[in-house]
Design a protein around this motif. Structure first.
Motif, PDB file in Angstrom:
ATOM      1  N   LYS A 126      21.289   4.138  15.140  1.00  0.00           N
ATOM      2  CA  LYS A 126      20.481   3.539  16.201  1.00  0.00           C
ATOM      3  C   LYS A 126      19.889   4.609  17.109  1.00  0.00           C
ATOM      4  CE  LYS A 126      22.444  -1.095  16.336  1.00  0.00           C
ATOM      5  NZ  LYS A 126      23.043  -2.158  17.163  1.00  0.00           N
ATOM      6  N   SER A 152      16.995   6.176  15.412  1.00  0.00           N
ATOM      7  CA  SER A 152      15.846   5.273  15.372  1.00  0.00           C
ATOM      8  C   SER A 152      15.102   5.260  16.699  1.00  0.00           C
ATOM      9  CB  SER A 152      16.323   3.859  15.023  1.00  0.00           C
ATOM     10  OG  SER A 152      16.930   3.847  13.754  1.00  0.00           O
ATOM     11  N   VAL A 153      15.841   5.294  17.805  1.00  0.00           N
ATOM     12  CA  VAL A 153      15.205   5.343  19.130  1.00  0.00           C
ATOM     13  C   VAL A 153      14.401   6.635  19.277  1.00  0.00           C
ATOM     14  CG1 VAL A 153      15.638   5.496  21.607  1.00  0.00           C
ATOM     15  CG2 VAL A 153      16.889   3.822  20.220  1.00  0.00           C
ATOM     16  N   ILE A 182      11.177   6.253  17.266  1.00  0.00           N
ATOM     17  CA  ILE A 182      10.193   5.403  17.944  1.00  0.00           C
ATOM     18  C   ILE A 182       9.511   6.181  19.062  1.00  0.00           C
ATOM     19  CG2 ILE A 182       9.919   3.362  19.408  1.00  0.00           C
ATOM     20  CD1 ILE A 182      12.231   2.085  17.752  1.00  0.00           C
ATOM     21  N   VAL A 230       6.562   3.620  14.484  1.00  0.00           N
ATOM     22  CA  VAL A 230       7.324   2.681  15.306  1.00  0.00           C
ATOM     23  C   VAL A 230       8.027   1.653  14.422  1.00  0.00           C
ATOM     24  CG1 VAL A 230       7.124   0.825  17.024  1.00  0.00           C
ATOM     25  CG2 VAL A 230       5.900   2.983  17.367  1.00  0.00           C
ATOM     26  N   LEU A 231       7.315   1.171  13.390  1.00  0.00           N
ATOM     27  CA  LEU A 231       7.893   0.164  12.494  1.00  0.00           C
ATOM     28  C   LEU A 231       9.135   0.686  11.780  1.00  0.00           C
ATOM     29  CD1 LEU A 231       7.763  -2.587  11.089  1.00  0.00           C
ATOM     30  CD2 LEU A 231       6.225  -1.566   9.401  1.00  0.00           C
ATOM     31  N   GLY A 233      10.995   3.074  12.728  1.00  0.00           N
ATOM     32  CA  GLY A 233      12.032   3.266  13.739  1.00  0.00           C
ATOM     33  C   GLY A 233      12.761   1.962  14.022  1.00  0.00           C
ATOM     34  N   ILE A 234      12.002   0.883  14.162  1.00  0.00           N
ATOM     35  CA  ILE A 234      12.621  -0.435  14.396  1.00  0.00           C
ATOM     36  C   ILE A 234      13.445  -0.866  13.183  1.00  0.00           C
ATOM     37  CG2 ILE A 234      12.114  -2.886  14.706  1.00  0.00           C
ATOM     38  CD1 ILE A 234       9.637  -2.014  16.353  1.00  0.00           C
ATOM     39  N   MET A 235      12.895  -0.650  11.985  1.00  0.00           N
ATOM     40  CA  MET A 235      13.627  -1.007  10.761  1.00  0.00           C
ATOM     41  C   MET A 235      14.913  -0.197  10.631  1.00  0.00           C
ATOM     42  SD  MET A 235      11.895  -3.419   9.229  1.00  0.00           S
ATOM     43  CE  MET A 235      12.281  -3.396   7.474  1.00  0.00           C
ATOM     44  N   TYR A 281      16.624   0.965  13.193  1.00  0.00           N
ATOM     45  CA  TYR A 281      17.522   0.429  14.225  1.00  0.00           C
ATOM     46  C   TYR A 281      18.236  -0.820  13.719  1.00  0.00           C
ATOM     47  CZ  TYR A 281      19.096  -0.791  18.933  1.00  0.00           C
ATOM     48  OH  TYR A 281      19.871  -1.080  20.033  1.00  0.00           O
ATOM     49  N   LEU A 282      17.517  -1.618  12.921  1.00  0.00           N
ATOM     50  CA  LEU A 282      18.097  -2.850  12.369  1.00  0.00           C
ATOM     51  C   LEU A 282      18.882  -2.597  11.086  1.00  0.00           C
ATOM     52  CD1 LEU A 282      15.023  -5.218  12.911  1.00  0.00           C
ATOM     53  CD2 LEU A 282      17.094  -5.056  14.319  1.00  0.00           C
ATOM     54  N   LYS A 329      17.672  -1.514   8.203  1.00  0.00           N
ATOM     55  CA  LYS A 329      16.921  -1.901   7.002  1.00  0.00           C
ATOM     56  C   LYS A 329      16.427  -0.696   6.201  1.00  0.00           C
ATOM     57  CE  LYS A 329      17.121  -6.287   8.096  1.00  0.00           C
ATOM     58  NZ  LYS A 329      17.971  -7.227   7.309  1.00  0.00           N
TER      59      LYS A 329
END
Length: 202
Positions: free
Chosen positions: A2, A5-6, A9, A93-94, A96-98, A100-101, A103
């Motif tokens: 996580k 990922s931050v 992003i 960004v995408l 990074g969000i993926m 974080y989740l 994925k």
């Protein structure tokens, strides 16, 4: 992962600076210009460092047969680059969000960095190609026809990076604020890759 990922992003969002600040700056200094003339190269056009710089540069170039600096609508790059940059920011960004989740893995962060390197290299190649044409494709009917010591026509290509002397002008070409923000964002994507890799090792 996580934390990585931050960082990813934030790194991608830093590239937004290219929509506000210039990517590159070319400055021309000479004894008759105590305040150097400059042009800021943005992703969507060329603007003067000061109010009348573009007009003055075009006036000087006219005497030696150089082309006028192109307007935004005269170069496809100024229409395409904002779209490419926007796509890369959104992609960064995408992923990074993926990440974080949970994925996607940290390898995607490295992939974004590599893709930015490839696109940046292509951009520099295109920029250099334009400057070669700008500095060598001279009007044969120019008021001043200057030659090198061997008799060949003098060319006026600005450096892609660094300093050179052209006639009595000192010409300096360096990355500007937008480029440094983009470079910082790319470094953060590498940091995100490292942090993600270390988190997987635990």
């Amino acid at each position: 992962m996580k934390k990585a990922s931050v960082i990813m992003i934030f790194g991608a969002l830093l590239v937004l600076g290219l929509y506000v600040y210039p990517l590159w700056q070319i400055m021309l200094g000479a004894p008759q210009y105590p305040d150097p003339l400059g042009m800021n190269i943005h992703i969507d056009g060329i603007r003067g460092a000061s109010e009348f710089d573009i007009q003055n540069i075009d006036g000087l170039n006219h005497y030696i047969g150089m082309q006028k600096l192109p307007k935004a609508e005269e170069m496809w790059e100024f229409k395409t680059f904002p779209l490419i940059i926007g796509t890369m920011i959104g992609f960064g960004v995408l992923i990074g969000i993926m990440g974080y989740l949970g994925k996607v893995g940290y390898q995607w962060f490295l992939g974004w960095f590599i893709l930015m390197i490839v696109l940046g290299s292509l951009g520099i190649y295109d920029f250099n190609k334009w400057m070669i044409d700008y500095g060598t494709n001279l009007d044969p009917d120019a008021i001043m026809k200057l030659t090198n010591p061997d008799g060949t026509p003098m060319t006026y290509k600005p450096p892609i990076l660094g300093h050179t002397k052209m006639l009595n002008f000192d010409v300096t070409s360096l990355p500007a604020t937008g480029a440094w923000m983009m470079f910082s964002g790319m470094i953060l994507s590498l940091l995100a890759t490292y942090v993600g890799w270390k988190s997987k090792e635990k």
